[in-house]
Design a protein around this motif. Structure first.
Motif, short mmCIF file in Angstrom:
data_model
loop_
_atom_site.label_atom_id
_atom_site.label_comp_id
_atom_site.label_asym_id
_atom_site.label_seq_id
_atom_site.Cartn_x
_atom_site.Cartn_y
_atom_site.Cartn_z
N VAL A 42 0.83 -1.21 0.00
CA VAL A 42 0.00 0.00 0.00
C VAL A 42 0.86 1.26 0.00
O VAL A 42 0.49 2.28 -0.56
CB VAL A 42 -0.94 -0.01 1.23
N ILE A 43 2.05 1.16 0.62
CA ILE A 43 2.90 2.34 0.77
C ILE A 43 3.64 2.69 -0.52
O ILE A 43 3.82 3.87 -0.85
CB ILE A 43 3.91 2.11 1.91
N ILE A 44 4.07 1.67 -1.29
CA ILE A 44 4.94 1.90 -2.44
C ILE A 44 4.33 2.81 -3.50
O ILE A 44 5.00 3.76 -3.96
CB ILE A 44 5.38 0.56 -3.05
N PRO A 45 3.09 2.58 -3.98
CA PRO A 45 2.58 3.44 -5.06
C PRO A 45 2.58 4.93 -4.74
O PRO A 45 3.12 5.73 -5.52
CB PRO A 45 1.17 2.89 -5.30
N PRO A 46 2.01 5.36 -3.59
CA PRO A 46 2.07 6.81 -3.31
C PRO A 46 3.48 7.31 -3.03
O PRO A 46 3.79 8.47 -3.31
CB PRO A 46 1.17 6.97 -2.08
N THR A 47 4.37 6.44 -2.52
CA THR A 47 5.75 6.85 -2.30
C THR A 47 6.45 7.10 -3.63
O THR A 47 7.24 8.06 -3.77
CB THR A 47 6.51 5.78 -1.51
N GLY A 48 6.16 6.27 -4.62
CA GLY A 48 6.70 6.51 -5.95
C GLY A 48 6.22 7.84 -6.52
O GLY A 48 6.99 8.60 -7.13
N VAL A 67 10.97 2.54 -12.80
CA VAL A 67 11.46 1.94 -11.55
C VAL A 67 10.31 1.69 -10.59
O VAL A 67 10.22 0.62 -9.96
CB VAL A 67 12.52 2.87 -10.90
N GLN A 68 9.40 2.66 -10.47
CA GLN A 68 8.24 2.49 -9.59
C GLN A 68 7.40 1.30 -10.01
O GLN A 68 6.92 0.52 -9.18
CB GLN A 68 7.39 3.76 -9.60
N TYR A 69 7.23 1.12 -11.32
CA TYR A 69 6.42 0.00 -11.81
C TYR A 69 7.00 -1.34 -11.37
O TYR A 69 6.28 -2.22 -10.89
CB TYR A 69 6.33 0.06 -13.34
N TYR A 70 8.32 -1.50 -11.50
CA TYR A 70 8.93 -2.78 -11.15
C TYR A 70 8.93 -3.01 -9.64
O TYR A 70 8.79 -4.15 -9.18
CB TYR A 70 10.36 -2.86 -11.71
N ILE A 71 9.06 -1.93 -8.85
CA ILE A 71 8.99 -2.09 -7.40
C ILE A 71 7.58 -2.51 -6.98
O ILE A 71 7.39 -3.40 -6.15
CB ILE A 71 9.41 -0.79 -6.69
N GLU A 72 6.56 -1.87 -7.57
CA GLU A 72 5.18 -2.25 -7.27
C GLU A 72 4.93 -3.69 -7.67
O GLU A 72 4.26 -4.45 -6.96
CB GLU A 72 4.21 -1.33 -8.02
#
Length: 294
Positions: free
Chosen positions: A181-187, A243-248
């Motif tokens: 839940v945290i990763i998308p808005p953090t990106g 980068v955000q896409y692959y982390i998500e």
């Protein structure tokens, strides 16, 4: 017609854009922008995580302190905070560590063990970093708090039943599950921070935008230099988006049986080739294991 108008417009001066795209001042400003983005997000994420835990604490002092911090830093514009940090020397000419109220107690040098001129202690880069990082911590605190609260209460109860401490439960059980839940808005905050660094030009720190401004203030070629700056911002935000896409995608493994296809797999699909199966699933169509026809 719009593309043709942009390409053929002589006022854009594409030759000037090519000349200054890799200018030393522009590349130096680019490096400063990337440094500010990375360090400010480091301060924001670590500070926001601490503030979120404090906000959720049953201790009223911790929760009230975190609430007050978030209220102040979210309630005032980041540009105003940057200006405050830049002119902090107008409030306190020196910052010192020593005996509290030492001046009132008649101690020599006010009871200070260490003292430093404020403007030397907080130069332009540090002022910009504090303004951006501490402001970001207030926003990240709410993002992390939302992620923590998205984890079922039963997870905490089960961990405590196994004898895990509160800190171990938060570190090993709650936060790993909250990351989805945290990763998308953090990106999104990281991409926003990259562009927000342009505000530090107001305190004369030469980042990417300020470098462009310094050049066109001499050459009067405003539009070409603004396009140069925009090209670099677009390039950097595009890289961060990938980068955000692959982390998500990485943190979605525990929630989705089949991971979404990568951009390369989507491209292969558009070219008529079936994407390589993700997450180890079989590419055999169910019911046709024997080689039947669809």
């Amino acid at each position: 017609m719009l593309i043709h108008a942009i390409v053929t417009n002589p006022a854009i001066q594409w030759d000037v854009i090519r000349t200054y795209l890799f200018d030393s001042s522009i590349t130096h400003g680019l490096v400063v922008t990337l440094e500010l983005t990375a360090l400010a997000m480091l301060i924001g994420v670590s500070g926001g995580t601490l503030l979120a835990i404090m906000r959720l604490s049953p201790n009223p002092v911790l929760s009230s302190t975190a609430w007050f911090y978030i209220w102040v830093f979210r309630g005032t514009p980041v540009l105003v905070q940057l200006l405050f940090w830049n002119f902090l020397g107008a409030l306190w000419a020196k910052l010192s560590i020593g005996v509290p109220f030492g001046g009132y107690l008649g101690l020599s040098d006010g009871g200070a063990f260490w003292s430093q001129d404020t403007n030397k202690l907080i130069p332009l880069f540090v002022a910009a970093l504090l303004g951006l990082g501490l402001n970001e911590a207030a926003y990240m605190a709410e993002i992390v708090r939302g992620g923590i609260q998205s984890v079922a209460v039963g997870q905490t109860e089960a961990a405590h039943a196994l004898g895990m401490s509160q800190s171990a439960t938060m570190r090993r059980i709650i936060l790993p599950q909250a990351m989805r839940v945290i990763i998308p808005p953090t990106g999104n905050e990281t991409i926003s921070m990259l562009k927000t660094t342009s505000l530090v030009s107001a305190i004369s720190l030469e980042e990417l935008l300020r470098a462009g401004q310094n050049i066109y203030s001499r050459t009067f070629q405003t539009i070409p230099l603004l396009i140069v700056v925009s090209i670099w911002y677009l390039l950097m935000t595009s890289i961060l988006t990938v980068v955000q896409y692959y982390i998500e995608r990485h943190y979605a493994r525990g929630a989705n049986r089949v991971l979404p296809p990568t951009p390369l797999q989507r491209l292969r699909g558009l070219l008529g080739r079936r994407p390589k199966p993700a997450n180890g699933e079989s590419d055999v169509v169910p019911g046709l294991e024997g080689g039947g026809h669809l």
